[in-house]
Design an enzyme around this catalytic site. Structure first.
Site, PDB file in Angstrom:
ATOM      1  N   ASP A 159       8.427 -24.568  29.728  1.00 25.08           N
ATOM      2  CA  ASP A 159      10.077 -24.971  28.796  1.00 25.08           C
ATOM      3  C   ASP A 159       9.911 -23.022  28.311  1.00 25.08           C
ATOM      4  O   ASP A 159      11.155 -22.666  28.608  1.00 25.08           O
ATOM      5  CB  ASP A 159      10.007 -25.921  28.081  1.00 25.08           C
ATOM      6  CG  ASP A 159       9.226 -27.108  28.744  1.00 25.08           C
ATOM      7  OD1 ASP A 159      10.088 -27.424  29.084  1.00 25.08           O
ATOM      8  OD2 ASP A 159       9.017 -28.636  28.406  1.00 25.08           O
ATOM      9  N   HIS A 187       8.855 -32.672  25.016  1.00 24.09           N
ATOM     10  CA  HIS A 187       9.062 -31.948  26.613  1.00 24.09           C
ATOM     11  C   HIS A 187       9.588 -32.503  27.722  1.00 24.09           C
ATOM     12  O   HIS A 187       9.174 -34.239  28.389  1.00 24.09           O
ATOM     13  CB  HIS A 187       7.865 -31.998  27.526  1.00 24.09           C
ATOM     14  CG  HIS A 187       8.001 -31.221  28.268  1.00 24.09           C
ATOM     15  ND1 HIS A 187       7.756 -30.303  28.797  1.00 24.09           N
ATOM     16  CD2 HIS A 187       7.091 -32.181  29.941  1.00 24.09           C
ATOM     17  CE1 HIS A 187       8.108 -29.972  30.418  1.00 24.09           C
ATOM     18  NE2 HIS A 187       7.534 -31.713  30.476  1.00 24.09           N
TER      19      HIS A 187
HETATM   20  P1  NAX Z   1      -0.112 -35.005  41.118  1.00 25.57           P
HETATM   21  O1  NAX Z   1       0.320 -35.868  41.598  1.00 25.57           O
HETATM   22  O2  NAX Z   1      -0.397 -33.879  42.043  1.00 25.57           O
HETATM   23  O3  NAX Z   1      -1.532 -35.318  40.731  1.00 25.57           O
HETATM   24  C1  NAX Z   1      -1.970 -35.542  39.694  1.00 25.57           C
HETATM   25  C2  NAX Z   1      -3.556 -36.193  39.675  1.00 25.57           C
HETATM   26  O4  NAX Z   1      -3.371 -36.983  38.512  1.00 25.57           O
HETATM   27  C3  NAX Z   1      -3.630 -36.802  40.773  1.00 25.57           C
HETATM   28  O5  NAX Z   1      -4.528 -36.766  41.416  1.00 25.57           O
HETATM   29  C4  NAX Z   1      -4.059 -38.139  40.832  1.00 25.57           C
HETATM   30  O6  NAX Z   1      -4.968 -38.928  41.129  1.00 25.57           O
HETATM   31  C5  NAX Z   1      -4.367 -38.021  38.886  1.00 25.57           C
HETATM   32  N1  NAX Z   1      -4.767 -39.306  38.131  1.00 25.57           N
HETATM   33  C6  NAX Z   1      -3.647 -40.187  37.657  1.00 25.57           C
HETATM   34  N2  NAX Z   1      -4.081 -41.351  37.420  1.00 25.57           N
HETATM   35  C7  NAX Z   1      -5.650 -40.678  36.275  1.00 25.57           C
HETATM   36  C8  NAX Z   1      -6.614 -40.870  35.737  1.00 25.57           C
HETATM   37  N3  NAX Z   1      -6.582 -42.186  35.099  1.00 25.57           N
HETATM   38  N4  NAX Z   1      -7.422 -40.039  35.670  1.00 25.57           N
HETATM   39  C9  NAX Z   1      -7.756 -38.973  36.290  1.00 25.57           C
HETATM   40  N5  NAX Z   1      -6.917 -38.919  37.498  1.00 25.57           N
HETATM   41  C10 NAX Z   1      -6.179 -39.485  37.354  1.00 25.57           C
HETATM   42  O7  NAX Z   1       0.713 -34.621  40.195  1.00 25.57           O
HETATM   43  P2  NAX Z   1       0.858 -32.807  39.289  1.00 25.57           P
HETATM   44  O8  NAX Z   1       2.186 -32.199  40.170  1.00 25.57           O
HETATM   45  O9  NAX Z   1      -0.187 -32.328  39.085  1.00 25.57           O
HETATM   46  O10 NAX Z   1       1.129 -33.890  38.180  1.00 25.57           O
HETATM   47  C11 NAX Z   1       0.413 -34.041  37.037  1.00 25.57           C
HETATM   48  C12 NAX Z   1       1.686 -34.348  35.425  1.00 25.57           C
HETATM   49  O11 NAX Z   1       2.113 -33.475  35.479  1.00 25.57           O
HETATM   50  C13 NAX Z   1       2.350 -35.300  36.370  1.00 25.57           C
HETATM   51  O12 NAX Z   1       2.445 -36.288  34.951  1.00 25.57           O
HETATM   52  C14 NAX Z   1       3.541 -34.390  35.935  1.00 25.57           C
HETATM   53  O13 NAX Z   1       4.951 -35.031  35.204  1.00 25.57           O
HETATM   54  C15 NAX Z   1       3.155 -33.259  34.955  1.00 25.57           C
HETATM   55  N6  NAX Z   1       3.951 -32.062  34.477  1.00 25.57           N
HETATM   56  C16 NAX Z   1       3.821 -31.331  33.091  1.00 25.57           C
HETATM   57  C17 NAX Z   1       4.323 -30.534  32.983  1.00 25.57           C
HETATM   58  C18 NAX Z   1       4.911 -30.060  31.289  1.00 25.57           C
HETATM   59  O14 NAX Z   1       5.708 -29.078  31.335  1.00 25.57           O
HETATM   60  N7  NAX Z   1       4.515 -30.656  30.255  1.00 25.57           N
HETATM   61  C19 NAX Z   1       5.354 -29.845  33.606  1.00 25.57           C
HETATM   62  C20 NAX Z   1       4.192 -29.880  35.304  1.00 25.57           C
HETATM   63  C21 NAX Z   1       4.049 -31.124  35.052  1.00 25.57           C
HETATM   64  O15 NAX Z   1       5.453 -32.220  35.874  1.00 25.57           O
END
Ligand code: NAX
Length: 334
Positions: A159, A187
Site C-alpha cells: 500500500d 490492510h
Molecule cells: P495463491 O492462492 O496463489 O497462493 C496461496 C498459496 O497458499 C496456495 O499455494 C495454497 O495452497 C497455500 N496455502 C493455503 N493454506 C495454507 C496453509 N495452511 N499452509 C501453507 N500454505 C497454504 O495466493 P497469492 O496470490 O500467492 O496470495 C497469497 C495471500 O496474499 C492471499 O491471502 C492474498 O489475499 C494476500 N495478499 C496480501 C497483500 C498485502 O498487501 N498484504 C497483497 C497481495 C495479496 O493479495
C-alpha cells in the site's frame, strides 16, 4: 559471510511465492553476505507444485542458496526459523461471511503461531502477507507467548509503495524523491494513506498541493488518491485477471530488508506492527504506522501532528481492526 539464515515461506506454491522465492534466494531479502536456507510450507495438495518451484530454484544455481526443504508440517517448517513469511491463507470464497473467513484463517495462523513459538530461532521475525493480514498476524502472535510481540508484523508496504507511485504520477516527481508518507490502520479498503507529512525532495507536499480542507486539491486527495491506493488490488485483478503477485513479493522484500538493515536516515516507511498505544491506537492491535527500523527493530515515528481529516480516517480503519479482534476473540481464536 554470515551463517546461513533459515527463511520459511508459507503458501510457497502460490503466485506470490513464485515471485518471492527467487528474490530471496538471490540475496535480495537479507543481502549479499547472508546465505539462505529455504523452507517451503504448503498444504499436502500443493507440495508437488512447491517441488516444481524448488527444481527451478536449483536450476538458478544461486550461490547464496544453501538448501531447500519442502514440507506440509508447520512444526518442521518453523524449526529454527529466522525469517517467517506467512503468505498462504484462506481466501474469501463467494458468500463467505467475515466470521467464516476469520475462523478459517484462525485455523491456519493459530497453529503456525504455536509452531513458531515452539521452534523458532531467538531472533525470529514474522511478516504476515496472507489476508486478512493484520488480524492473521494478531492471531499468530497470540499463539506465541514466548516470542516478543514486536516480532510479529503484517504487510502494508505494498500500500505504501502504491501511494508513492500515485503521488509521483500526480506531481511528476520521482518516487525516489518522496519521503514521509504513511499508511495507517488496516490492510483493507479502510486503510488511510496520509500525505500531510509527505515531502518531495525535502519540500512538504502541502506546499505543492493544497490538500487542506476547502483547498483546490482536497477533492483529488479524498476522491482520487485515497480510493485509488486503497482499491488498487481490485484494479489489478480487473486488469490482469489475477491478484497482485510480483508487487506483493517486492513489498515483502522491502519490509524485511528494512527491518533487518534499517530504514534510510531521515525517512520512514509503513508497517503494521503491534500497537503500543501510540496515536490512540489501542494497545495490542496490529495496525499500520509510520515507522523507522533501528537496530533490527521497528519504532513508531512519534510526535506527528494528526489533523481532523486524518484523525477521522485513522479512527475508522482502527475501528475495523477492533471489530476483527473482537470477532476472533468471540470465536475463541485468540
Ligand atoms: P495463491 O492462492 O496463489 O497462493 C496461496 C498459496 O497458499 C496456495 O499455494 C495454497 O495452497 C497455500 N496455502 C493455503 N493454506 C495454507 C496453509 N495452511 N499452509 C501453507 N500454505 C497454504 O495466493 P497469492 O496470490 O500467492 O496470495 C497469497 C495471500 O496474499 C492471499 O491471502 C492474498 O489475499 C494476500 N495478499 C496480501 C497483500 C498485502 O498487501 N498484504 C497483497 C497481495 C495479496 O493479495
Amino acid at each position: 559471510v554470515h551463517a546461513p539464515a533459515t527463511v520459511t515461506v508459507t503458501g510457497a506454491a502460490g503466485q506470490i511465492g513464485y515471485a518471492l522465492l527467487f528474490r530471496i534466494a538471490s540475496g535480495q531479502l537479507l543481502g549479499p553476505d547472508t546465505p539462505v536456507k529455504l523452507r517451503l510450507l504448503e498444504i499436502p495438495q500443493a507440495v508437488k507444485a512447491a517441488e516444481g518451484t524448488a527444481m527451478e530454484l536449483d536450476d538458478c544455481a544461486f550461490p547464496l542458496l544453501s538448501g531447500i526443504d519442502i514440507t506440509d508440517d508447520a512444526g518442521r517448517a518453523f524449526d529454527g526459523v529466522n525469517v517467517a513469511l506467512l503468505v498462504g491463507a484462506r481466501p474469501r470464497s463467494k458468500g463467505m461471511e467475515r466470521g467464516d473467513l476469520l475462523e478459517a484463517n484462525g485455523g491456519i495462523f493459530g497453529p503456525q503461531g504455536a509452531a513458531i513459538n515452539a521452534g523458532a530461532a531467538d531472533d525470529v521475525r514474522v511478516l504476515v502477507v496472507g489476508n486478512p493480514a493484520n488480524t492473521n498476524a494478531l492471531i499468530a502472535q497470540a499463539h506465541a507467548p514466548d516470542v516478543p510481540a514486536d516480532r510479529f508484523t503484517a504487510m502494508t508496504r505494498l500500500d505504501h509503495n502504491r501511494a508513492l507511485s500515485q503521488l509521483a504520477a500526480k506531481t511528476g516527481a520521482s518516487v525516489a524523491d518522496i519521503s514521509k508518507l504513511t499508511i495507517w490502520g488496516n490492510h483493507s479498503a479502510t486503510q488511510y494513506p496520509d500525505l500531510f507529512h509527505a515531502e518531495i525532495a525535502g519540500t512538504k507536499v502541502t506546499e505543492t498541493l493544497d490538500i487542506s480542507p476547502g483547498g483546490k486539491d482536497q477533492a483529488w486527495l479524498a476522491d482520487e488518491f485515497i480510493p485509488t491506493v486503497a482499491k488498487r488490488g481490485a484494479a489489478i485483478i480487473e486488469a490482469r485477471g489475477a491478484s497482485s503477485a510480483a508487487s506483493a513479493a517486492n513489498a515483502a522484500i522491502d519490509h524485511v530488508h528494512d527491518w533487518v538493515h534499517g530504514t534510510p536516515q531521515g525517512e520512514w516507511t509503513s508497517a503494521a506492527i503491534v500497537s503500543d498505544g501510540s496515536y490512540g491506537v489501542p494497545e495490542g492491535l496490529v495496525s499500520s504506522f509510520p515507522v523507522v527500523a533501528r537496530n533490527g527493530r521497528w519504532e513508531v515515528v512519534q510526535g506527528l501532528d494528526v489533523n481532523e481529516f486524518s484523525r477521522a480516517r485513522i479512527d475508522a480503519s482502527v475501528r475495523e481492526l477492533v471489530e476483527e479482534r473482537d470477532a476472533v476473540k468471540d470465536l475463541g481464536l485468540i
